[in-house]
Design an enzyme around this catalytic site. Structure first.
Site, PDB file in Angstrom:
ATOM      1  N   ASN A   1      45.003 -46.481  90.310  1.00 11.59           N
ATOM      2  CA  ASN A   1      44.684 -45.168  89.744  1.00 11.59           C
ATOM      3  C   ASN A   1      45.048 -45.219  88.267  1.00 11.59           C
ATOM      4  O   ASN A   1      46.216 -45.112  87.900  1.00 11.59           O
ATOM      5  CB  ASN A   1      45.471 -44.072  90.471  1.00 11.59           C
ATOM      6  CG  ASN A   1      45.145 -42.677  89.956  1.00 11.59           C
ATOM      7  OD1 ASN A   1      44.376 -42.510  89.016  1.00 11.59           O
ATOM      8  ND2 ASN A   1      45.741 -41.671  90.571  1.00 11.59           N
TER       9      ASN A   1
ATOM     10  N   ASP B   1      36.690 -38.688  93.646  1.00 10.95           N
ATOM     11  CA  ASP B   1      37.296 -37.415  94.059  1.00 10.95           C
ATOM     12  C   ASP B   1      36.242 -36.397  94.476  1.00 10.95           C
ATOM     13  O   ASP B   1      36.495 -35.533  95.315  1.00 10.95           O
ATOM     14  CB  ASP B   1      38.088 -36.802  92.895  1.00 10.95           C
ATOM     15  CG  ASP B   1      39.493 -37.364  92.776  1.00 10.95           C
ATOM     16  OD1 ASP B   1      39.707 -38.500  93.238  1.00 10.95           O
ATOM     17  OD2 ASP B   1      40.362 -36.680  92.210  1.00 10.95           O
TER      18      ASP B   1
ATOM     19  N   HIS C   1      45.201 -28.043  99.416  1.00 10.91           N
ATOM     20  CA  HIS C   1      45.892 -29.061  98.611  1.00 10.91           C
ATOM     21  C   HIS C   1      46.613 -28.312  97.492  1.00 10.91           C
ATOM     22  O   HIS C   1      46.007 -27.938  96.488  1.00 10.91           O
ATOM     23  CB  HIS C   1      44.880 -30.063  98.050  1.00 10.91           C
ATOM     24  CG  HIS C   1      45.490 -31.134  97.199  1.00 10.91           C
ATOM     25  ND1 HIS C   1      45.635 -32.444  97.633  1.00 10.91           N
ATOM     26  CD2 HIS C   1      46.000 -31.104  95.937  1.00 10.91           C
ATOM     27  CE1 HIS C   1      46.196 -33.155  96.674  1.00 10.91           C
ATOM     28  NE2 HIS C   1      46.429 -32.356  95.632  1.00 10.91           N
TER      29      HIS C   1
ATOM     30  N   ASP D   1      56.347 -25.888  87.249  1.00 10.82           N
ATOM     31  CA  ASP D   1      56.890 -26.374  88.519  1.00 10.82           C
ATOM     32  C   ASP D   1      57.258 -25.178  89.392  1.00 10.82           C
ATOM     33  O   ASP D   1      58.108 -24.365  89.018  1.00 10.82           O
ATOM     34  CB  ASP D   1      58.120 -27.246  88.258  1.00 10.82           C
ATOM     35  CG  ASP D   1      58.582 -27.999  89.498  1.00 10.82           C
ATOM     36  OD1 ASP D   1      58.642 -27.375  90.580  1.00 10.82           O
ATOM     37  OD2 ASP D   1      58.897 -29.197  89.390  1.00 10.82           O
TER      38      ASP D   1
ATOM     39  N   GLY E   1      48.013 -29.360  90.441  1.00 11.96           N
ATOM     40  CA  GLY E   1      46.596 -29.040  90.577  1.00 11.96           C
ATOM     41  C   GLY E   1      46.401 -28.601  92.016  1.00 11.96           C
ATOM     42  O   GLY E   1      47.024 -29.157  92.915  1.00 11.96           O
TER      43      GLY E   1
ATOM     44  N   ARG F   1      59.052 -24.906  91.909  1.00  7.20           N
ATOM     45  CA  ARG F   1      60.469 -24.836  92.297  1.00  7.20           C
ATOM     46  C   ARG F   1      61.281 -24.070  91.256  1.00  7.20           C
ATOM     47  O   ARG F   1      62.137 -23.249  91.599  1.00  7.20           O
ATOM     48  CB  ARG F   1      61.038 -26.247  92.487  1.00  7.20           C
ATOM     49  CG  ARG F   1      60.442 -26.975  93.690  1.00  7.20           C
ATOM     50  CD  ARG F   1      60.756 -28.446  93.684  1.00  7.20           C
ATOM     51  NE  ARG F   1      60.127 -29.126  92.550  1.00  7.20           N
ATOM     52  CZ  ARG F   1      60.086 -30.443  92.401  1.00  7.20           C
ATOM     53  NH1 ARG F   1      60.642 -31.224  93.314  1.00  7.20           N
ATOM     54  NH2 ARG F   1      59.493 -30.993  91.355  1.00  7.20           N
TER      55      ARG F   1
ATOM     56  N   GLY G   1      52.380 -27.670  99.062  1.00  9.54           N
ATOM     57  CA  GLY G   1      51.988 -27.490 100.457  1.00  9.54           C
ATOM     58  C   GLY G   1      52.900 -28.197 101.442  1.00  9.54           C
ATOM     59  O   GLY G   1      53.177 -27.695 102.529  1.00  9.54           O
TER      60      GLY G   1
ATOM     61  N   GLY H   1      49.370 -28.414  94.772  1.00  8.90           N
ATOM     62  CA  GLY H   1      50.281 -29.144  93.908  1.00  8.90           C
ATOM     63  C   GLY H   1      50.193 -28.548  92.522  1.00  8.90           C
ATOM     64  O   GLY H   1      49.810 -27.388  92.362  1.00  8.90           O
TER      65      GLY H   1
END
Length: 398
Positions: free
Chosen positions: A7, A148, A208, A283, A212, A285, A333, A210
């Site tokens: 990647n 993708d 999904h 983030d 993104g 969190r 997730g 995250g």
């Protein structure tokens, strides 16, 4: 069969080497800060042995050569020679309408990837660099491109055409493409296995979530709609991306803030989302911690994020005429216990019942709905690299 999965980003290069006989990871790592000071490689093999190599890595050529050398290292390596690698699988972000599935890389394929690169200018050129460097350093070893966008090429026309002058679609390919396809595909297939039912008989919504984030409606194993669009900016609220907004906001901001179009694009992509609303972080969190400490903007950011996810789950249930399972994956997730609970608890109209004990897990493949829940809810850690390796092996073998 041994498959190297790459990647290639602008200044980083992630890799995993798979032994496809048992689908095990022989080694994995990342090259960081390519073309920047203080560049390094982090590597771990299947024996759990780790090493960090700090060295000058001016370009991808040196980065990939370093990966090849490390895979053959006497102490940390797992290969005797490069010829043991049977094929290389590359993540390519955008395949446009040209690629509905993974494909063996040829000169013509490289040319076609170049042609759609304007749709993903931050990603495709770097993906292509990885392909070209491998062609040079590993001549004769087959390479496969895994896109993708490919999984979403099964969307019906009514889902992907925008209500703009139709010639924009015909001339410029402006339409919904969707992203995170390998992730949505993997977790949908895993959900079907966990339910012990054929994928072709199921309606699944995959989330999904995250930095993104995107949602996909998967009916009988095929993507029929997804939240990201021409670019990854559309859809859910993300770490720094705004997701769905009224397009008229763009000229309004340009006028009020005296910004040009590139500056507004930068705001929408890099200064919005959780970060833009909370003013704290991209983030989740950090935003959750701030919310617990009474920060109102952080609370608003989380409310918008969760609301948008629920909105898409409801919409995609309507699109498919029902839903058998909802899957959570990716960083948020898989790990955000309270976030999942808040989203799932308001899905009672789907016959969803949350098992709080099961939900109290992070990064674990698990069903978090009760036995009598009409719609099943799963947490499934994504494995995009394995999908790339599987596709690469399948194409090379055929």
């Amino acid at each position: 069969m041994k498959i190297l999965v790459l990647n290639s980003g602008s200044s980083s290069l992630k890799y995993q080497l798979f032994d496809m006989e048992k689908e095990t990871v022989m080694a994995k790592g990342v090259v960081q800060r390519i073309g920047i000071d203080n560049s390094f490689l982090e590597h771990e093999n299947y024996r759990g042995e780790e090493t960090t190599i700090e060295t000058d890595i001016p370009d991808h050529n040196r980065g990939i050569q370093l990966v090849i050398d490390t895979l053959q290292d006497e102490k940390y390596g797992v290969l005797n020679n490069m010829e043991e690698i049977d094929a290389v699988g590359h993540r390519v972000v955008h395949g446009g309408e040209k690629f509905a599935e993974s494909t063996l890389i040829t000169d013509e394929v490289i040319k076609q990837i170049e042609e759609v690169s304007e749709l993903a200018p931050l990603h495709n050129p770097h993906n292509l660099t990885g392909i070209r460097v491998c062609s040079k350093l590993m001549p004769g070893i087959p390479q496969v491109a895994v896109f993708d966008t490919a999984f979403h090429q099964t969307m019906p026309r009514k889902a992907y055409v925008y209500a703009l002058p139709y010639e924009y679609y015909e001339k410029y390919g402006i339409r919904r493409y969707g992203f995170h396809g390998t992730s949505h595909k993997y977790v949908a297939e895993r959900a079907a296995r966990l339910m012990d039912k054929p994928l072709e008989e199921l309606k699944i919504i995959t989330c999904h979530l995250g930095n993104g984030a995107s949602v996909a409606a998967i009916d009988a194993g095929k993507s029929v709609d997804t939240s990201m669009g021409l670019t990854p900016l559309e859809g859910l609220v993300m770490g720094t991306r705004c997701g769905d907004i009224d397009p008229a906001i763009i000229p309004f901001i340009m006028d009020k803030e005296n910004l040009d179009i590139k500056e507004v694009d930068n705001v929408l992509n890099k200064k919005s989302g959780l970060y833009g609303v909370s003013g704290i972080s991209n983030d989740s969190r950090d935003v959750e911690e701030a919310s617990k400490d009474g920060n109102e903007r952080a609370t608003i950011a989380l409310e918008i994020f969760k609301y948008r996810v629920k909105k898409y789950i409801g919409a995609y249930t309507a699109v498919m005429g029902g839903v058998d399972a909802v899957v959570f994956t990716a960083g948020i997730g898989e790990n955000a216990i309270e976030m999942r609970e808040s989203i799932v608890e308001e899905l009672g109209f789907l016959g969803v019942k949350l098992d709080r004990d099961a939900n109290n897990n992070r990064g674990k493949e698990i069903e978090i709905s009760t036995k009598d829940s009409r719609t099943k809810i799963f947490v499934i850690p994504t494995n995009e690299e394995l999908v790339i390796a599987r596709d690469t092996a399948r194409i090379v073998e055929s």
